[in-house]
Design a protein around this motif. Structure first.
Motif, PDB file in Angstrom:
ATOM      1  N   MET A   1      19.903 -16.064 -16.647  1.00 48.02           N
ATOM      2  CA  MET A   1      20.220 -15.447 -15.375  1.00 48.02           C
ATOM      3  C   MET A   1      18.923 -15.185 -14.617  1.00 48.02           C
ATOM      4  O   MET A   1      17.877 -14.955 -15.218  1.00 48.02           O
ATOM      5  CB  MET A   1      20.977 -14.145 -15.639  1.00 48.02           C
ATOM      6  N   TYR A   2      19.043 -15.213 -13.297  1.00 45.21           N
ATOM      7  CA  TYR A   2      17.893 -14.866 -12.464  1.00 45.21           C
ATOM      8  C   TYR A   2      17.762 -13.349 -12.349  1.00 45.21           C
ATOM      9  O   TYR A   2      18.767 -12.623 -12.374  1.00 45.21           O
ATOM     10  CB  TYR A   2      18.048 -15.436 -11.052  1.00 45.21           C
ATOM     11  N   TYR A   3      16.507 -12.909 -12.182  1.00 44.93           N
ATOM     12  CA  TYR A   3      16.203 -11.498 -11.953  1.00 44.93           C
ATOM     13  C   TYR A   3      15.215 -11.400 -10.801  1.00 44.93           C
ATOM     14  O   TYR A   3      14.284 -12.208 -10.708  1.00 44.93           O
ATOM     15  CB  TYR A   3      15.619 -10.844 -13.210  1.00 44.93           C
ATOM     16  N   ALA A   4      15.445 -10.427  -9.920  1.00 45.21           N
ATOM     17  CA  ALA A   4      14.530 -10.154  -8.809  1.00 45.21           C
ATOM     18  C   ALA A   4      13.574  -9.063  -9.256  1.00 45.21           C
ATOM     19  O   ALA A   4      14.007  -7.981  -9.669  1.00 45.21           O
ATOM     20  CB  ALA A   4      15.300  -9.710  -7.571  1.00 45.21           C
ATOM     21  N   ILE A   5      12.292  -9.377  -9.189  1.00 50.27           N
ATOM     22  CA  ILE A   5      11.236  -8.421  -9.527  1.00 50.27           C
ATOM     23  C   ILE A   5      10.584  -8.045  -8.208  1.00 50.27           C
ATOM     24  O   ILE A   5       9.915  -8.868  -7.579  1.00 50.27           O
ATOM     25  CB  ILE A   5      10.229  -9.039 -10.508  1.00 50.27           C
ATOM     26  N   MET A   6      10.824  -6.804  -7.774  1.00 52.46           N
ATOM     27  CA  MET A   6      10.346  -6.330  -6.483  1.00 52.46           C
ATOM     28  C   MET A   6       9.300  -5.252  -6.733  1.00 52.46           C
ATOM     29  O   MET A   6       9.633  -4.178  -7.231  1.00 52.46           O
ATOM     30  CB  MET A   6      11.511  -5.788  -5.665  1.00 52.46           C
ATOM     31  N   ALA A   7       8.057  -5.556  -6.405  1.00 53.96           N
ATOM     32  CA  ALA A   7       6.961  -4.636  -6.698  1.00 53.96           C
ATOM     33  C   ALA A   7       6.377  -4.082  -5.402  1.00 53.96           C
ATOM     34  O   ALA A   7       6.289  -4.790  -4.395  1.00 53.96           O
ATOM     35  CB  ALA A   7       5.878  -5.351  -7.492  1.00 53.96           C
ATOM     36  N   GLU A   8       5.983  -2.829  -5.458  1.00 54.56           N
ATOM     37  CA  GLU A   8       5.346  -2.150  -4.323  1.00 54.56           C
ATOM     38  C   GLU A   8       3.898  -1.849  -4.692  1.00 54.56           C
ATOM     39  O   GLU A   8       3.626  -1.305  -5.766  1.00 54.56           O
ATOM     40  CB  GLU A   8       6.094  -0.851  -4.022  1.00 54.56           C
ATOM     41  N   ASP A   9       2.990  -2.209  -3.804  1.00 51.69           N
ATOM     42  CA  ASP A   9       1.559  -1.980  -4.036  1.00 51.69           C
ATOM     43  C   ASP A   9       1.152  -0.538  -3.758  1.00 51.69           C
ATOM     44  O   ASP A   9       1.738   0.129  -2.903  1.00 51.69           O
ATOM     45  CB  ASP A   9       0.707  -2.859  -3.108  1.00 51.69           C
ATOM     46  N   HIS A  10       0.096  -0.113  -4.446  1.00 52.09           N
ATOM     47  CA  HIS A  10      -0.606   1.114  -4.066  1.00 52.09           C
ATOM     48  C   HIS A  10      -1.301   0.845  -2.733  1.00 52.09           C
ATOM     49  O   HIS A  10      -1.605  -0.308  -2.396  1.00 52.09           O
ATOM     50  CB  HIS A  10      -1.691   1.461  -5.094  1.00 52.09           C
ATOM     51  N   SER A  11      -1.588   1.871  -1.980  1.00 50.16           N
ATOM     52  CA  SER A  11      -2.372   1.724  -0.749  1.00 50.16           C
ATOM     53  C   SER A  11      -3.768   1.225  -1.103  1.00 50.16           C
ATOM     54  O   SER A  11      -4.299   1.548  -2.170  1.00 50.16           O
ATOM     55  CB  SER A  11      -2.485   3.069  -0.029  1.00 50.16           C
ATOM     56  N   ASN A  12      -4.337   0.455  -0.224  1.00 52.04           N
ATOM     57  CA  ASN A  12      -5.709  -0.049  -0.375  1.00 52.04           C
ATOM     58  C   ASN A  12      -5.928  -0.789  -1.692  1.00 52.04           C
ATOM     59  O   ASN A  12      -6.958  -0.632  -2.342  1.00 52.04           O
ATOM     60  CB  ASN A  12      -6.714   1.102  -0.239  1.00 52.04           C
ATOM     61  N   SER A  13      -4.959  -1.625  -2.069  1.00 54.22           N
ATOM     62  CA  SER A  13      -5.047  -2.346  -3.339  1.00 54.22           C
ATOM     63  C   SER A  13      -5.549  -3.781  -3.188  1.00 54.22           C
ATOM     64  O   SER A  13      -5.558  -4.531  -4.168  1.00 54.22           O
ATOM     65  CB  SER A  13      -3.680  -2.365  -4.014  1.00 54.22           C
ATOM     66  N   LEU A  14      -5.977  -4.171  -1.993  1.00 51.16           N
ATOM     67  CA  LEU A  14      -6.340  -5.565  -1.750  1.00 51.16           C
ATOM     68  C   LEU A  14      -7.448  -6.050  -2.685  1.00 51.16           C
ATOM     69  O   LEU A  14      -7.357  -7.139  -3.256  1.00 51.16           O
ATOM     70  CB  LEU A  14      -6.743  -5.781  -0.290  1.00 51.16           C
ATOM     71  N   GLU A  15      -8.482  -5.270  -2.877  1.00 48.26           N
ATOM     72  CA  GLU A  15      -9.587  -5.706  -3.747  1.00 48.26           C
ATOM     73  C   GLU A  15      -9.105  -5.935  -5.184  1.00 48.26           C
ATOM     74  O   GLU A  15      -9.433  -6.947  -5.804  1.00 48.26           O
ATOM     75  CB  GLU A  15     -10.710  -4.669  -3.725  1.00 48.26           C
ATOM     76  N   ALA A  16      -8.314  -5.014  -5.704  1.00 45.04           N
ATOM     77  CA  ALA A  16      -7.769  -5.159  -7.060  1.00 45.04           C
ATOM     78  C   ALA A  16      -6.829  -6.355  -7.127  1.00 45.04           C
ATOM     79  O   ALA A  16      -6.835  -7.109  -8.105  1.00 45.04           O
ATOM     80  CB  ALA A  16      -7.047  -3.887  -7.480  1.00 45.04           C
TER      81      ALA A  16
END
Length: 99
Positions: free
Chosen positions: A1-16
């Protein structure tokens, strides 16, 4: 089965995010090669394909796993998790209807 993995970033996470990206993409490539990846990509923080320093607000991966627990395990082992990019991940079963 398919699963949707929806992740939310921390603020200012671009460098990481940028530093962990090669390892993150390697895992997605393995899913693709196994024929299990439906779609994957980030959510730009602004209305642009290349948000530059504005970065991203999260990611979406829809892939096939044997179970919800397997999807959770895969998501929790993502390099973005260990790099501190993601602050929250929601995983739900997904039923592909179209196209």
């Amino acid at each position: 089965m398919y699963y949707a993995i929806m992740a939310e970033d921390h603020s200012n996470s671009l460098e990481a995010r940028l530093s962990a990206r090669p390892a993150h993409l390697e895992r997605l490539a393995a899913l693709k090669e196994a024929g299990r990846l439906l779609v994957a990509g980030p959510h730009p923080a602004i209305d642009s394909e290349d948000p530059g320093p504005a970065g991203f607000t999260g990611s979406l991966v829809i892939a096939e796993f044997d179970s919800l627990e397997d999807a959770k395990s895969w998501a929790n082992d993502d390099p973005y998790v260990s790099a501190g990019v993601y602050k929250n991940i929601i995983i739900k079963p997904y039923k592909k209807v179209l196209p």
